[in-house]
Write a protein that holds these residues in place. Structure first.
Motif, short mmCIF file in Angstrom:
data_model
loop_
_atom_site.label_atom_id
_atom_site.label_comp_id
_atom_site.label_asym_id
_atom_site.label_seq_id
_atom_site.Cartn_x
_atom_site.Cartn_y
_atom_site.Cartn_z
N LEU A 62 44.81 44.82 43.75
CA LEU A 62 45.47 43.77 42.98
C LEU A 62 44.37 42.88 42.39
O LEU A 62 43.59 42.28 43.14
CB LEU A 62 46.40 42.96 43.88
CG LEU A 62 47.31 41.94 43.19
CD1 LEU A 62 48.31 42.64 42.29
CD2 LEU A 62 48.04 41.10 44.24
N VAL A 63 44.31 42.82 41.05
CA VAL A 63 43.23 42.10 40.35
C VAL A 63 43.82 40.83 39.74
O VAL A 63 44.73 40.90 38.90
CB VAL A 63 42.58 42.98 39.26
CG1 VAL A 63 41.44 42.22 38.58
CG2 VAL A 63 42.07 44.27 39.87
N LEU A 64 43.30 39.67 40.17
CA LEU A 64 43.71 38.37 39.62
C LEU A 64 42.51 37.77 38.92
O LEU A 64 41.37 37.91 39.36
CB LEU A 64 44.19 37.45 40.75
CG LEU A 64 45.22 38.02 41.73
CD1 LEU A 64 45.57 36.98 42.77
CD2 LEU A 64 46.46 38.50 41.00
N TYR A 65 42.75 37.01 37.83
CA TYR A 65 41.65 36.50 37.01
C TYR A 65 42.15 35.32 36.19
O TYR A 65 43.36 35.08 36.08
CB TYR A 65 41.13 37.61 36.08
CG TYR A 65 42.23 38.27 35.28
CD1 TYR A 65 42.57 37.80 34.00
CD2 TYR A 65 42.97 39.32 35.80
CE1 TYR A 65 43.59 38.37 33.28
CE2 TYR A 65 44.01 39.89 35.10
CZ TYR A 65 44.32 39.42 33.83
OH TYR A 65 45.35 39.99 33.12
N THR A 66 41.21 34.59 35.59
CA THR A 66 41.53 33.50 34.67
C THR A 66 41.19 33.92 33.24
O THR A 66 40.51 34.93 33.02
CB THR A 66 40.77 32.22 35.04
OG1 THR A 66 39.37 32.51 35.08
CG2 THR A 66 41.21 31.71 36.40
N ASP A 67 41.66 33.13 32.28
CA ASP A 67 41.52 33.54 30.88
C ASP A 67 40.07 33.56 30.41
O ASP A 67 39.75 34.21 29.40
CB ASP A 67 42.34 32.62 29.97
CG ASP A 67 41.96 31.16 30.12
OD1 ASP A 67 41.07 30.86 30.94
OD2 ASP A 67 42.56 30.32 29.43
N GLY A 68 39.16 32.87 31.11
CA GLY A 68 37.77 32.91 30.68
C GLY A 68 37.17 34.29 30.76
O GLY A 68 36.15 34.57 30.10
N LEU A 69 37.77 35.20 31.54
CA LEU A 69 37.25 36.56 31.67
C LEU A 69 37.60 37.40 30.46
O LEU A 69 36.79 38.22 30.00
CB LEU A 69 37.82 37.21 32.94
CG LEU A 69 37.38 38.66 33.20
CD1 LEU A 69 35.90 38.71 33.53
CD2 LEU A 69 38.20 39.27 34.33
N VAL A 70 38.79 37.23 29.89
CA VAL A 70 39.26 38.15 28.84
C VAL A 70 39.29 37.50 27.47
O VAL A 70 39.44 38.20 26.46
CB VAL A 70 40.67 38.67 29.19
CG1 VAL A 70 40.62 39.52 30.44
CG2 VAL A 70 41.66 37.52 29.36
N GLU A 71 39.15 36.18 27.39
CA GLU A 71 39.25 35.50 26.09
C GLU A 71 37.89 34.95 25.70
O GLU A 71 37.19 34.35 26.51
CB GLU A 71 40.28 34.37 26.17
CG GLU A 71 40.67 33.80 24.81
CD GLU A 71 41.81 32.82 24.91
OE1 GLU A 71 42.43 32.54 23.89
OE2 GLU A 71 42.08 32.33 26.02
N ASP A 72 37.53 35.17 24.45
CA ASP A 72 36.24 34.73 23.94
C ASP A 72 36.39 34.49 22.45
O ASP A 72 37.30 35.02 21.80
CB ASP A 72 35.16 35.80 24.21
CG ASP A 72 33.77 35.33 23.85
OD1 ASP A 72 33.29 34.38 24.48
OD2 ASP A 72 33.19 35.88 22.90
N ARG A 73 35.49 33.67 21.88
CA ARG A 73 35.60 33.36 20.45
C ARG A 73 35.35 34.58 19.57
O ARG A 73 35.70 34.59 18.39
CB ARG A 73 34.62 32.25 20.07
CG ARG A 73 33.16 32.59 20.30
CD ARG A 73 32.28 31.44 19.87
NE ARG A 73 30.86 31.72 20.10
CZ ARG A 73 29.88 30.92 19.73
NH1 ARG A 73 30.15 29.80 19.11
NH2 ARG A 73 28.63 31.23 20.00
N HIS A 74 34.71 35.63 20.13
CA HIS A 74 34.43 36.82 19.35
C HIS A 74 35.52 37.88 19.49
O HIS A 74 35.47 38.92 18.83
CB HIS A 74 33.08 37.42 19.77
CG HIS A 74 31.92 36.49 19.56
ND1 HIS A 74 31.57 36.02 18.31
CD2 HIS A 74 31.06 35.94 20.44
CE1 HIS A 74 30.52 35.22 18.43
NE2 HIS A 74 30.19 35.14 19.71
N ARG A 75 36.49 37.68 20.37
CA ARG A 75 37.58 38.63 20.53
C ARG A 75 38.82 37.87 20.98
O ARG A 75 38.73 36.84 21.65
CB ARG A 75 37.24 39.73 21.53
CG ARG A 75 37.04 39.21 22.97
CD ARG A 75 36.96 40.34 23.98
NE ARG A 75 36.79 39.81 25.33
CZ ARG A 75 35.69 39.91 26.05
NH1 ARG A 75 34.62 40.52 25.54
NH2 ARG A 75 35.63 39.40 27.27
N ASP A 76 39.99 38.38 20.59
CA ASP A 76 41.22 37.72 21.03
C ASP A 76 41.61 38.24 22.40
O ASP A 76 40.99 39.16 22.95
CB ASP A 76 42.35 37.91 20.01
CG ASP A 76 42.69 39.38 19.78
OD1 ASP A 76 42.48 40.18 20.69
OD2 ASP A 76 43.15 39.71 18.67
#
Length: 889
Positions: free
Chosen positions: A701-715
């Motif tokens: 079970l993988v839990l994470y915050t948006d800083g891992l998947v969201e960046d100014r170079h990708r949505d």
């Protein structure tokens, strides 16, 4: 009338020239159109009378020769024969009356039959004699134009007379019928005239710029005054090469004779080069000519082609300006302008980040080679960590160095330097003032830092330097030193001002970076102190985590957090959340929310109910903080809460505005399970939903915050897809999975916090847990104790049988007496020996101290004495009372 014309003159005097011309043209056009309309009306009326005259003559003569008239007049009763025929002819000929009479004037016919046999009122003599009569007559029908014609026989005898007439009113009606046409034509003519006047007025307004006569007069007066008073020569030459205008300054600069204006340029005595330029008409921009020891800048432009667009230009206009004094100042002005540009560029290129070292290096990189050949920046060590600089001492660390060459004897970057108190750097740091050493080879004391190195610097070619203190808000943080070797001229006073300006701009940015570094360090320390330092002991999950704060100067520390909370019954709660914003406030808020989750988790609430309580809590916090408006609202905080039960392999998940978890199955398949999305915490009034996930042993079970998947170079969608692909290929332990995911998704300088938790599931199989259904009868208590004793013996825990039996007896007895079925018992062998008794009632038992006379009330007291912990949790079908007993192994 005089007053009317006076008011008209007053109104006209306030208008512009274009407006006056427009009014006059419209007035003239209106008068002409009115006169034309009057003339046309008069002509139309005259033409109407002439038409009436001709029509009456034609009708009378035509009817006099009409067939049957002669015969009727020769008959015995002319009236009977002619009355109807005459009335028909009158109606068809569009005249007002038509009558037939005897030669003596006796009427045979009349529109009014009662008038028959009466005498005709009018002149008939000439007609009775064989002629014709036409006259204007005022009869019973009103004023009319009448014509009388004779009816003659074959021998010329007058048999009778025919009178035809049309009234003046009918003639006027004909003229009135033409009136709309006349008025329409007049209106069209007026519109055409007005449009023409408007076009002329518009063109005149464009040429006069909307000025009135008085303003135009003043304008030309001012033009003459300015033209002759301005300190710039003006000449206008027409297409024939004739000087048509020259002002006083041009006469002075070119020494022109008084009669120069109006003469051909080639006939005027002036500088030959200027004469050729004026005569040729070629364009010129700031051409400098020497005229009698004066530097004269000449500009010449064509005045444009004639208005009709044909032929050559209308001429040229030339301006002359005495630049003798300006030339002497141009070199200094260029230098000042270059330095201003340098200062402006420094503001754009120094301080692009909130990083002390990088800002210092930007200062050094910017000044070389624009201003100096070498630049060093030395800062007090505490500044690098965000603290206040040392109040005493001259120890500084070199953190930035740039030069035109790399083989310089200057100290390298990174070295801690103890400056001697007499050196320019030490003096600048201690006194906060700039020190200029314009002649280093003179060795005026600066060499005492290290004499041998000083001689190598001079031999290297470095001949002057400036040491400027880095001061901001009254605090000196270090020293920037500018060195010159390649440029032969030494630093001077102007260079000192420029160096101080450059360093002042950099010092403010360095101080801002220092303060931000301090705040960032405090926020990181606070946040790390609030996050779990070690994971609690539990056997349900194999957990690995990574937490990375945002880089200083970018996003700053945020409010991301995670937690692993052991729950009764060998269950484990996983939490991950995010608070909007960055800095100390976000970190402190994160701590408050983490503590709240721990408190609510101790109540053993299901995930959806826990999030509902968190939402209420955040709403109350916002209301309390909004009373003074000094604290940012928490609305927007997100949270995901999951409970995993290793005995049933069920994971219950609910989320409040957070990204959903990822499941990696044992076969490597990656799944986004579709957990219902709830609103962020703090909105209030909206429900949360839970999802039950059945996980196989070994699932992650993988839990994470948006800083891992969201960046100014990708949505975010691209980030989630990249996370899915990475997890599908990761494999390995949870710790290895964390590293692979961070390497693949984390940017070099993250702008937001990143929290990542990977939890691999374990299962408590039948060898570690047993379950029984208990009938609601007192005799079942003994069977439960016996079954529990056998299970404990199989687990090697026979010494716990007595205590466990006592606990189960009390809990099962209470369930049988006070609750409703179904009743169940479960024993779990984990880090503790766990006893669970479930029933269908939602009534919670309460611990109380029984008095000496009470028959009951001692059961839970005994349970609390023998068990290390006990409690109650509610389920969808009732409640579960649990106890934990410590194990000796």
């Amino acid at each position: 009338m005089a007053g009317l014309f006076g008011r008209l003159r007053s109104t006209m005097s306030t208008r512009t020239v274009a407006s006056q011309v427009f009014v006059l043209q419209v007035t003239v056009a209106l008068l002409l159109v009115a006169a034309a309309v009057a003339a046309l009306l008069v002509q139309a009326r005259s033409g109407g009378e002439r038409e009436a005259h001709n029509r009456s003559v034609a009708v009378a003569e035509t009817y006099a020769t009409a067939p049957g008239v002669r015969e009727a007049l020769r008959g015995s009763d002319p009236s009977a024969a002619l009355q109807d025929m005459t009335e028909t002819a009158r109606a068809s000929s569009d005249v007002d009356f038509l009558v037939v009479m005897a030669p003596d004037g006796t009427l045979h016919t009349h529109p009014d039959p009662e008038m028959i046999d009466s005498k005709y009122l009018g002149t008939i003599g000439p007609a009775a004699a064989g002629g014709r009569v036409t006259e204007n007559f005022a009869g019973i029908l009103g004023p009319s134009i009448r014509s009388v014609a004779p009816v003659t026989g074959e021998d010329g005898e007058v048999l009778g007379l025919v009178a035809a007439g049309i009234t003046v009113e009918r003639a006027g009606t004909a003229a009135q019928d033409q009136l709309p046409v006349l008025l329409g034509a007049a209106a069209f003519a007026m519109a055409v005239a007005t449009s023409g006047a408007a076009l002329i007025s518009r063109r005149l307004r464009h040429q006069t710029h909307g000025l009135g006569p008085a303003e135009m007069t003043r304008m030309y007066e001012h033009r003459d005054a300015v033209l002759h008073a301005v300190r710039e020569g003006v000449l206008i030459v027409d297409e024939d090469g004739r000087l048509v205008l020259v002002n006083d300054e041009a006469r002075r600069l070119l020494a022109l004779p008084p009669d120069a204006q109006g003469r051909l340029v080639r006939d005027i005595a002036m500088d030959p080069e200027i004469a050729r330029m004026l005569e040729s008409g070629r364009p010129a921009s700031d051409e400098v000519h020497v005229i009698e020891h004066q530097l004269v800048a000449v500009n010449q432009r064509a005045m444009g082609p004639p208005p009709d667009g044909s032929g050559p230009c209308c001429g040229t206009v030339a301006t002359l300006r005495d630049t003798t004094e300006l030339r002497a100042l141009s070199g200094r002005a260029d230098t000042v302008q270059g330095r201003l540009r340098l200062v402006y560029d420094a503001g754009m290129q120094i301080g692009t980040t909130l990083d002390v070292v990088r800002t210092s290096q930007e200062l050094a990189d910017f000044a070389v080679p624009r201003f100096a050949d070498f630049v060093t920046v030395d800062l007090s060590d505490p500044v690098l960590s965000g603290d206040e600089p040392a109040e005493s001492g001259t120890d500084m660390r070199r953190i930035a160095f740039t030069g035109v060459r790399a083989d310089t004897p200057l100290y390298p970057s990174g070295r801690l330097i103890h400056f001697v108190s007499t050196t320019p750097q030490a003096v600048a740091y201690a006194r906060g003032k700039t020190i200029l050493e314009a002649d280093l080879p003179a060795f005026s004391g600066w060499q005492e830092q290290e004499p041998a190195r000083a001689r190598r610097l001079v031999d290297y070619g470095i001949h002057s330097m400036i040491s400027v203190p880095l001061r901001a808000r009254g605090v000196t943080m270090g020293v920037a030193t500018f060195w010159r070797s390649e440029k032969p001229e030494p630093f001077d006073g102007d260079d000192v001002s420029l160096a101080e300006e450059l360093v002042a701009r950099a010092a403010v940015n360095i101080d801002n970076a220092r303060r931000y570094t301090r705040e960032h360090s405090m926020a990181v320390a606070l946040q790390r102190s609030l996050l779990p330092r070690v994971l609690p002991e539990q056997t349900a999950l194999d957990v690995a985590y990574h937490y990375l704060p945002a880089q200083a100067g970018l996003g700053g520390v945020g409010g991301d957090w995670f937690d692993v909370i052991p729950l009764p019954g060998a269950r484990v709660a996983l939490v991950v959340g995010d608070v909007v914003g960055h800095g100390l406030h976000a970190a402190a808020t994160m701590g408050r929310l983490r503590t709240a989750v721990h408190n609510f988790a101790s109540l053993d609430l299901p995930p959806d109910e826990l999030l509902w309580h968190m939402d209420e809590l955040v709403s109350r916090i916002d209301q309390d903080d909004d009373t003074d408006g000094s604290v940012t609202a928490l609305t927007g905080a997100t949270c995901l809460y999951a409970i995993y039960d290793p005995t049933s392999r069920v994971c219950t998940v609910a989320r409040a505005g957070h990204l959903e978890p990822v499941i990696v199955h044992p076969d490597g398949e990656v799944e986004f399970p579709g957990v219902p999305a709830g609103p962020p915490l703090g909105l209030g009034g909206l429900p949360f939903e839970s999802a039950e996930l059945h996980l196989s042993e070994g699932s992650s079970l993988v839990l994470y915050t948006d800083g891992l998947v969201e960046d100014r170079h990708r949505d975010i969608d691209e980030g989630l897809e990249l996370l899915r692909r990475t997890l599908a290929q990761a494999g390995g332990t949870p710790e290895e999975t964390c590293r692979v995911v961070l390497d693949a998704l984390l940017p070099e300088r993250p702008r937001d916090d990143v929290a990542l938790v990977v939890a691999r599931t374990r299962v408590l199989d039948g060898n570690r847990s047993v379950t029984w259904d208990v009938p609601a009868e007192p005799a079942a208590v003994a069977r439960v104790r016996a079954e529990a004793a056998r299970a404990l013996e199989e687990w090697g825990l026979a010494e716990e049988a007595f205590t466990t039996g006592l606990i189960l007896s009390e809990l099962v007895t209470n369930a049988i007496r006070h609750a409703v079925g179904p009743i169940g018992v479960r024993l779990i062998r984990d880090r503790f020996l766990i006893c669970e008794v479930s029933d269908g009632s939602s009534t919670a038992p309460h611990l109380r101290r029984a008095t000496a006379n009470d028959e009951g009330g001692r059961g839970l007291f005994l349970v609390s004495q023998f068990a290390e912990r006990w409690g109650t949790r509610y389920t969808g079908s009732g409640k579960v009372i649990w106890t934990e007993q410590p194990l000796s192994w």
